[in-house]
Enzyme design. Structure first.
Site, PDB file in Angstrom:
ATOM      1  N   TYR A   8       0.797  -1.225   0.000  1.00 19.29           N
ATOM      2  CA  TYR A   8       0.000   0.000   0.000  1.00 19.29           C
ATOM      3  C   TYR A   8       0.834   1.282   0.000  1.00 19.29           C
ATOM      4  O   TYR A   8       0.287   2.371  -0.059  1.00 19.29           O
ATOM      5  CB  TYR A   8      -0.941   0.018   1.215  1.00 19.29           C
ATOM      6  CG  TYR A   8      -2.188  -0.785   0.982  1.00 19.29           C
ATOM      7  CD1 TYR A   8      -2.156  -2.174   1.046  1.00 19.29           C
ATOM      8  CD2 TYR A   8      -3.396  -0.176   0.685  1.00 19.29           C
ATOM      9  CE1 TYR A   8      -3.296  -2.930   0.831  1.00 19.29           C
ATOM     10  CE2 TYR A   8      -4.542  -0.920   0.466  1.00 19.29           C
ATOM     11  CZ  TYR A   8      -4.491  -2.286   0.541  1.00 19.29           C
ATOM     12  OH  TYR A   8      -5.622  -3.020   0.313  1.00 19.29           O
ATOM     13  N   LYS A  35       3.194 -15.116   4.832  1.00 22.62           N
ATOM     14  CA  LYS A  35       3.570 -16.067   3.778  1.00 22.62           C
ATOM     15  C   LYS A  35       5.094 -16.215   3.821  1.00 22.62           C
ATOM     16  O   LYS A  35       5.806 -15.813   2.891  1.00 22.62           O
ATOM     17  CB  LYS A  35       3.063 -15.528   2.426  1.00 22.62           C
ATOM     18  CG  LYS A  35       3.210 -16.483   1.257  1.00 22.62           C
ATOM     19  CD  LYS A  35       2.160 -17.569   1.222  1.00 22.62           C
ATOM     20  CE  LYS A  35       2.406 -18.501   0.042  1.00 22.62           C
ATOM     21  NZ  LYS A  35       1.556 -19.700   0.067  1.00 22.62           N
ATOM     22  N   ASP A  61      -2.792 -18.472   2.710  1.00 19.62           N
ATOM     23  CA  ASP A  61      -3.681 -19.340   1.918  1.00 19.62           C
ATOM     24  C   ASP A  61      -4.374 -20.356   2.823  1.00 19.62           C
ATOM     25  O   ASP A  61      -5.586 -20.581   2.723  1.00 19.62           O
ATOM     26  CB  ASP A  61      -2.921 -20.021   0.761  1.00 19.62           C
ATOM     27  CG  ASP A  61      -1.575 -20.590   1.170  1.00 19.62           C
ATOM     28  OD1 ASP A  61      -1.128 -20.357   2.315  1.00 19.62           O
ATOM     29  OD2 ASP A  61      -0.958 -21.285   0.337  1.00 19.62           O
ATOM     30  N   ASP A 118     -12.317  -9.288   3.853  1.00 19.80           N
ATOM     31  CA  ASP A 118     -13.522  -9.434   3.021  1.00 19.80           C
ATOM     32  C   ASP A 118     -14.116 -10.825   3.220  1.00 19.80           C
ATOM     33  O   ASP A 118     -15.343 -10.989   3.300  1.00 19.80           O
ATOM     34  CB  ASP A 118     -13.210  -9.198   1.535  1.00 19.80           C
ATOM     35  CG  ASP A 118     -13.513  -7.753   1.117  1.00 19.80           C
ATOM     36  OD1 ASP A 118     -13.349  -6.845   1.957  1.00 19.80           O
ATOM     37  OD2 ASP A 118     -13.920  -7.545  -0.045  1.00 19.80           O
ATOM     38  N   ASP A 150      -6.346  -6.943   4.027  1.00 22.15           N
ATOM     39  CA  ASP A 150      -7.428  -6.451   3.171  1.00 22.15           C
ATOM     40  C   ASP A 150      -8.240  -7.629   2.634  1.00 22.15           C
ATOM     41  O   ASP A 150      -9.472  -7.631   2.687  1.00 22.15           O
ATOM     42  CB  ASP A 150      -6.827  -5.650   2.011  1.00 22.15           C
ATOM     43  CG  ASP A 150      -7.890  -5.184   1.041  1.00 22.15           C
ATOM     44  OD1 ASP A 150      -8.912  -4.653   1.503  1.00 22.15           O
ATOM     45  OD2 ASP A 150      -7.703  -5.367  -0.183  1.00 22.15           O
TER      46      ASP A 150
END
Ligand code: IPM
Ligand code: MN
Length: 368
Positions: free
Chosen positions: A150, A203, A236, A264, A260
């Site tokens: 970002y 990750k 994941d 969702d 982010d």
């Protein structure tokens, strides 16, 4: 006596909460109106004064003036106890302009380095997860909010040619990840759920530099919190576990981009954008935080009294929780749970069984 007068003034000042609202675009103003209605209702009951200043920032103002955050705007926000943002996103403004120029700019300039996003299934709210209820879905995501992909660092080489190169850099700093991780440990300790577990989501098997920094910092900070259990998930796998075993999570701490995305997913687990809310926090002394419903500006519902104001009302509850009014926040939570649990038919726009304003009225009624 002067001492007495001073004391009186202090007490009065403590009881006035200075809030700026940025209702914004689309249905933003409608849901903000309901959140402010609930704020006024709860302030009257709990005995504080809400001093609300409404700012016209957003797509319409940008189209009329070319300005997104007007001159002096940030300094004005810095005089407030908190900011409430309705929604941004305007059909006549190219995607990215308002997002970068307003939402991201405020997060960065006000150094709101925590994005706090509770994932809580309220009574009566439908989740797409079969056989799951409010006892199964109740965790919180702490998303780092000022770094990672970002930061806007990057560029093009040979743009528009077949040899074009695009670079988009993720930046991670020790200071940036440590302050977020430390805050997440404190939060997990205070939340004090029976699980009392902070899970780092990253990750590390691929992002062997940036997420190695996160991993090492997480391990180091953990030593200061021996009472908090720690866990780690690759992002994941986290998406899989959030669907398969949401009850296993207590608090998740993660990087900006992954946060982010997984919030969702979290938003839909808790019943969708009609209910999901978040806070952009600057927890430092004198820091100004900003609270928002997670959904967008939903232009097709603008002015139709069909959009769900619960997410905005939840965001106002979070604002009060983080602005020294925890009793008012708890009162809003109880009222909202009553309305979702016993009144509303659905959390989807146009299917609530009530209009936007009527849902706001039901919450106000349930406050006392
Ligand atoms: C969010 C939004 C923003 C983000 C967009 C609008 C820039 O998706 O608040 O999650 O990516 O942070
Ligand atoms: Mn998002």
């Amino acid at each position: 006596m002067p001492e007495i007068r001073l004391e009186t003034t202090d007490t009065m000042a403590e009881k006035t909460l200075k809030i700026a609202t940025i209702p914004g675009d689309g249905t933003g103003p409608e849901v903000t109106a309901e959140a402010v209605k609930v704020l006024e209702g709860v302030a009257a009951i709990e005995g504080f004064v809400a001093d609300v200043e409404t700012l016209d920032w957003g797509g319409d103002r940008y189209l009329a003036t070319g300005e997104i955050i007007p001159e002096g705007g940030l300094d004005l926000l810095r005089t407030k106890d908190a900011v409430f943002l309705g929604a941004i996103g305007h059909p006549d403004v190219a995607p990215g302009i308002l997002e970068k120029g307003l939402l991201l700019d405020l997060r960065f300039q006000l150094d709101q380095y925590i994005n706090l996003r509770p994932v809580k299934l309220l009574p009566g709210v439908e989740t797409p997860l079969a056989g799951r209820g409010p006892d199964d879905i109740d965790f919180v995501v702490v998303r780092e909010n000022t770094e990672d992909l970002y930061c806007g660092v990057g560029g093009f080489l040979k743009k528009g040619t077949p040899d074009e190169v695009a670079v988009q850099q993720a930046i991670y700093t020790r200071k940036g990840c440590e302050r977020c991780i430390r805050w997440a440990f404190e939060y997990t300790r205070q939340r004090n759920s029976p699980k009392k577990t902070l899970t780092l989501v990253a990750k590390t098997n691929v992002l062997t530099f940036g997420h190695d920094l996160w991993w090492r910092t997480f391990q180091e900070v953990a030593r200061d919190y021996p009472d908090v259990k720690t866990d780690y998930n690759h992002v994941d796998a986290c998406c899989m576990w959030m669907v398969k075993n949401p009850e296993a999570y207590d608090v998740i701490v993660t990087t900006n981009m992954f946060g982010d995305i997984i919030t969702d997913l979290g938003g839909i687990l808790q019943g969708g954008m009609g209910v999901a809310a978040g806070g952009n926090l600057n927890p430092d002394p004198g820091g100004v935080s900003m609270f928002e419903p997670m959904g967008g500006s939903a232009p097709k519902y603008k002015g139709t009294d069909q959009i769900n104001p619960i997410a905005a009302i939840n965001a106002m509850g979070m604002l009060l929780e983080h602005s020294g009014q925890p009793a008012a926040a708890a009162r809003i939570d109880r009222a909202v749970a009553h309305v979702t649990g016993t009144k509303m038919k659905s959390q989807a726009a146009g299917k609530m069984g009530y209009g936007t304003k009527a849902v706001g009225d039901l919450v106000v009624e349930a406050l006392s």
